[in-house]
Enzyme design. Structure first.
Site, short mmCIF file in Angstrom:
data_model
loop_
_atom_site.label_atom_id
_atom_site.label_comp_id
_atom_site.label_asym_id
_atom_site.label_seq_id
_atom_site.Cartn_x
_atom_site.Cartn_y
_atom_site.Cartn_z
N TYR A 161 -1.37 8.40 -15.74
CA TYR A 161 -1.02 7.35 -16.70
C TYR A 161 -0.87 7.99 -18.08
CZ TYR A 161 -1.42 2.58 -18.76
OH TYR A 161 -1.19 1.39 -19.42
N CYS A 162 0.30 7.80 -18.70
CA CYS A 162 0.56 8.26 -20.07
C CYS A 162 0.33 9.77 -20.18
CB CYS A 162 -0.30 7.47 -21.06
SG CYS A 162 0.10 7.75 -22.80
N VAL A 163 -0.51 10.22 -21.11
CA VAL A 163 -0.69 11.66 -21.33
C VAL A 163 -1.26 12.36 -20.10
CG1 VAL A 163 -2.97 11.32 -22.38
CG2 VAL A 163 -1.68 13.39 -22.89
N GLY B 295 -0.42 11.62 -17.16
CA GLY B 295 0.75 11.81 -16.31
C GLY B 295 1.53 13.05 -16.72
N PHE C 74 2.65 6.34 -14.45
CA PHE C 74 2.68 5.12 -15.25
C PHE C 74 3.07 5.51 -16.68
CE2 PHE C 74 -1.00 2.93 -12.70
CZ PHE C 74 -0.18 2.85 -11.59
#
Length: 620
Positions: free
Chosen positions: A353-355, A357, A382
């Site tokens: 998710y985000c960073v 990811g 994500f």
């Protein structure tokens, strides 16, 4: 001998003397039906309010002075606004341009004044239709008197002019122009008349109704926030970790210096053989994916028959001053190996998710380079970016001067999470700053109990070296998409080596990881990709439980040459994208196996560290 007796209430005496004038002003400028000050002799309560306000502020200043000379000084959020200095210099170049636009501005201004004031003095009760609408001025008080109608309509007109001027400025570097547009929007939001007591009729009316009690309560809110160094959005006492948020049952089965690994207890008799590990961003707390049971992605995934793990990252402190990106990549690979060994499986499914990811993509490239790609059966992203060319508004915070300032704020080896919170609030200043200035400080409203806002204010600190390298190498240098331009843990990173099946989710209205930026991952990996565009933004677009029946998502041709082409040929589906992802993952989950043994953490012969949500998520 002259009478030395002082008046019992000189403030009330002054108002007695000036009462008629003040009442006339009030009657002229406040809307019909507003409270009327009738007995100025009873106005001593206003004197008491003024004394309370003065005493509260002086006490706070005294505490601040004592802290500055010897105590632990509270973080001053105003320091963060120093970032705007560079923006102000850029704005000066815009002020000298657009003579024709200035002429149009003055012409529209005259029409506005004539229309509003002319309608106000026209015969009859009909009010003129105002040309500009904005939800900040939806209360009837803004339209009931021509003074306030003209005030907010003029503000909206000036705002349009300034924003348009920022867009039209020429001879400025494109990145500086984006900074200018962002700074201009922040400026016009800050100067809105609803943000000030004297120019907000709703606040004035509340002040008269309560005899200033709202201002006393609001000042206490302000003082509390200044001490805390952070704007409060919600009732801090409304939520308890493990009690009414982050309540999905589970155990901490492993921990290291950067993270705790939580395994959740199964709720089904059988589960998919291949487990799922979620890597949430360490910029925030992991329980955004485990708020209340009706919103929890983690609980929903467990109920779908998955063995779910999540990393709960440690908030940085001075002991993490040397932590860099390599350490987070190693941590993700380590978690994968711990799970494989614990359950005796060949591979795991992953979510970044985000960073986290972004880091997962680097980890996949490293595993591929090492011939260990089969440790990961699939990867879901994500709102995660690997190509930062179109990274959105956060790029307004990465010029050299701003990075130097961030370094100066990280003398202990970590960046206080309140600065990151301030950054994200600035991205949506109208909703996350000024709305609360009005409600909390001016109207003196009670704080709502809102789980998402509680999570938003539960900040984490960031390792300074990691943060600086991340901003320079990725946001500024965009090196991750250049094969072998970066390395981690002694291995060069080449995203084109990734052949792992990938599911990519982006938010249509995401301002932190714009959909176009997230989309670009499809162009940099070799393996099959499935791209889904979800309604809403960076948080609500992800945390959208199917039972809520909210938003929508789009599916289409993930091999399309651009996001625009994808959208043109996409099919819209109502509700949450979670079931679509679950169907995709079902093809990569392996056979069904009994949910026993170490699939049930903490059972007989399975020593664990502690109950979920663990200690790390509770440390500030």
């Amino acid at each position: 001998m002259a009478d030395q007796t002082k008046p019992a209430d000189p403030f009330a005496g002054f108002l007695d003397m000036q009462g008629e004038t003040m009442r006339e002003v009030w009657d002229q400028f406040m809307p019909a039906g507003a409270p009327v000050m009738k007995d100025w002799g009873e106005i001593s309560a206003w004197g008491e309010t003024a004394q309370k306000l003065q005493a509260m502020w002086l006490e706070f200043l005294g505490e601040k002075s004592r802290d500055a000379t010897g105590g632990a000084m509270a973080l001053d959020p105003a320091q963060f606004m120093l970032l705007s200095q560079g923006w102000a210099q850029t704005w000066q170049s815009a002020a000298t341009q657009g003579i024709a636009a200035q002429q149009k501005f003055f012409e529209e201004g005259m029409k506005l004044w004539q229309g509003v004031l002319g309608g106000a003095f026209a015969e009859g009760d009909a009010k003129p239709e105002l040309p500009r609408k904005d939800r900040r001025f939806s209360d009837p008080a803004w339209r009931s008197h021509p003074a306030f109608a003209l005030l907010h309509q003029t503000y909206l007109m000036v705002s349009e002019y300034m924003l348009d001027a920022a867009e039209r400025v020429e001879g400025v570097d494109p990145e500086k122009k984006e900074q200018l547009a962002f700074a201009t929007r922040a400026l016009v939001e800050a100067m809105s008349p609803d943000n000030f007591l004297a120019t907000n009729p709703v606040v004035l009316q509340r002040t008269i109704e309560t005899r200033g009690a709202n201002l006393v309560k609001g000042l206490q809110h302000l003082i509390n926030d200044l001490k805390r160094g952070q704007l409060t959005h919600t009732d801090a006492d409304a939520f308890r970790l493990g009690e009414n948020i982050a309540t999905t049952p589970g155990k901490v089965v492993h921990e290291g210096p950067l993270y705790q690994l939580i395994q959740y207890s199964p709720s089904t008799e059988t589960v998919a053989e291949i487990p799922l590990v979620i890597f949430p961003p360490w910029i925030n707390r992991f329980y955004i994916l485990d708020l209340t049971p009706k919103k929890s992605f983690i609980k929903w995934a467990v109920d779908q028959g998955l063995t779910v793990f999540v990393t709960s990252w440690k908030s940085a402190d001075a002991s993490m001053k040397d932590v860099v990106w390599d350490d987070y990549i190693r941590a993700e690979i380590e978690a994968i190996d711990v799970i494989r060994a614990r359950l005796g499986v060949k591979s795991v499914n992953t979510i970044g998710y985000c960073v986290a990811g972004t880091t997962l993509a680097a980890a996949l490239a490293i595993l591929a380079r090492r011939g260990e790609a089969d440790k990961v059966a699939s990867a879901t992203f994500f709102t995660a970016q690997v190509d930062f060319e179109k990274a959105g508004e956060l790029k307004n915070f990465i010029d050299e001067g701003q990075l130097e300032m961030i370094g100066n704020l990280s003398q202990e080896g970590y960046l206080d999470g309140r600065y990151m919170a301030a950054t994200f609030n600035l991205l949506r200043g109208r909703d996350l700053i000024w709305n609360y200035v009005v409600n909390n400080y001016l109207l003196g409203d009670d704080y709502p109990a809102f789980d998402l806002l509680h999570w938003n204010g539960d900040v984490t600190n960031l390792p300074a070296k990691w943060h600086g390298d991340y901003l320079r190498d990725l946001y500024r240098g965009n090196k991750l998409v250049v094969p072998d331009a970066l390395a981690a843990d002694g291995t060069p990173i080449d995203l084109t080596r990734i052949e792992t099946p990938i599911y990519i989710q982006a938010g249509k209205e995401d301002h932190i990881a714009p959909a176009e930026s997230v989309w670009r991952m499809t162009r940099h990996v070799r393996g099959p990709t499935t791209f889904v565009l979800a309604g809403s933004g960076h948080i609500a677009g992800v945390v959208n439980h199917p039972d809520a029946g909210k938003y929508q998502y789009w599916t289409g041709d993930s091999s399309a040459p651009s996001l625009e082409k994808f959208i043109a040929g996409a099919t819209e589906h109502p509700g949450s994208w979670w079931p679509h992802w679950r169907a995709w993952l079902a093809e990569r989950g392996g056979k069904q196996v009994p949910a026993n043994g170490k699939r049930k953490p903490g059972g007989k012969g399975d020593p664990v560290i502690e109950d979920a949500p663990g200690r790390y998520v509770k440390t500030r």
